[in-house]
Design an enzyme around this catalytic site. Sequence first.
Site, PDB file in Angstrom:
ATOM      1  N   ASP A 147     -35.253 -17.532 -20.842  1.00  0.00           N
ATOM      2  CA  ASP A 147     -34.645 -16.274 -21.293  1.00  0.00           C
ATOM      3  C   ASP A 147     -33.256 -16.502 -21.864  1.00  0.00           C
ATOM      4  OD1 ASP A 147     -36.612 -14.278 -20.899  1.00  0.00           O
ATOM      5  OD2 ASP A 147     -36.283 -14.365 -18.742  1.00  0.00           O
ATOM      6  N   HIS A 187     -42.391 -11.605 -11.911  1.00  0.00           N
ATOM      7  CA  HIS A 187     -43.460 -11.860 -12.865  1.00  0.00           C
ATOM      8  C   HIS A 187     -44.761 -12.307 -12.192  1.00  0.00           C
ATOM      9  CE1 HIS A 187     -40.890 -11.216 -16.261  1.00  0.00           C
ATOM     10  NE2 HIS A 187     -40.073 -12.197 -15.923  1.00  0.00           N
TER      11      HIS A 187
END
Length: 241
Positions: free
Chosen positions: A163, A37
């Site tokens: 997540d 990311h």
Amino acid sequence: MNDGQTHFGAWSSLRDPLSIDLLAAEGFDWICIDAQHGGAELADLQTLVQAAHLFSVPAAVRVAGHDAGMIGRVVDAGAAAIIVPTVEDETTAAALVSSCRFAPRGTRSYGPTRLSPRYPKPAPGNVEADPLCILMIETAAGLKNLDAILATQPDGIFVGPYDLSLSLGIDLEVLLGAGSDGMLADIARRCERAGVVPGVYAGEADLAMRMANLGYRFMPIASDTSLLAVAARNIVASVKG
């Protein structure tokens, strides 16, 4: 990593060796370069890893996926540890662990292509020449298959709580706040029983200490982007307040 101590790290998302240099100089136990990311591209990794090594700080790299060829390139760039996202089953875990280790322990290709004389060539057969292989548990499927994943003997498990909470359909605070009777404490205990070091993404000091008390042994306590944002916010508030 399995010395029984808690290792506090920094997370780097900026595509700049100066950011790594500044973090490494301040005494973090390890630094993770986020190539999933964050901004780092493959061509940046050797320079970023070397910036950490100048201060003798181990550099981990979170890769973007499960591609063994890409993992090999990251290992050749000098990463001390590979953090692999979204591992959900034993077959995937076994292949990932194998890709980080020389034969006969694994299938890592031998290619000592680093040109700098500061770094010795890796020695196949020497366990110390293999990077740490750390697998992320961040989905309901990964959690369900945790024991099978642990049986493949990665060096570490790294829980992604954000997540994981999304995948489980529960609020993040429910996941983080359950204490010693909660899911995160159970994951840490199962890792310890399997001889695998448990880690977790914390991102700030108070949460990191809570996770350490649950048995987690490595976690980032800050990121370069958050440190910059907080410092900027505070200095602006100090003159505008």
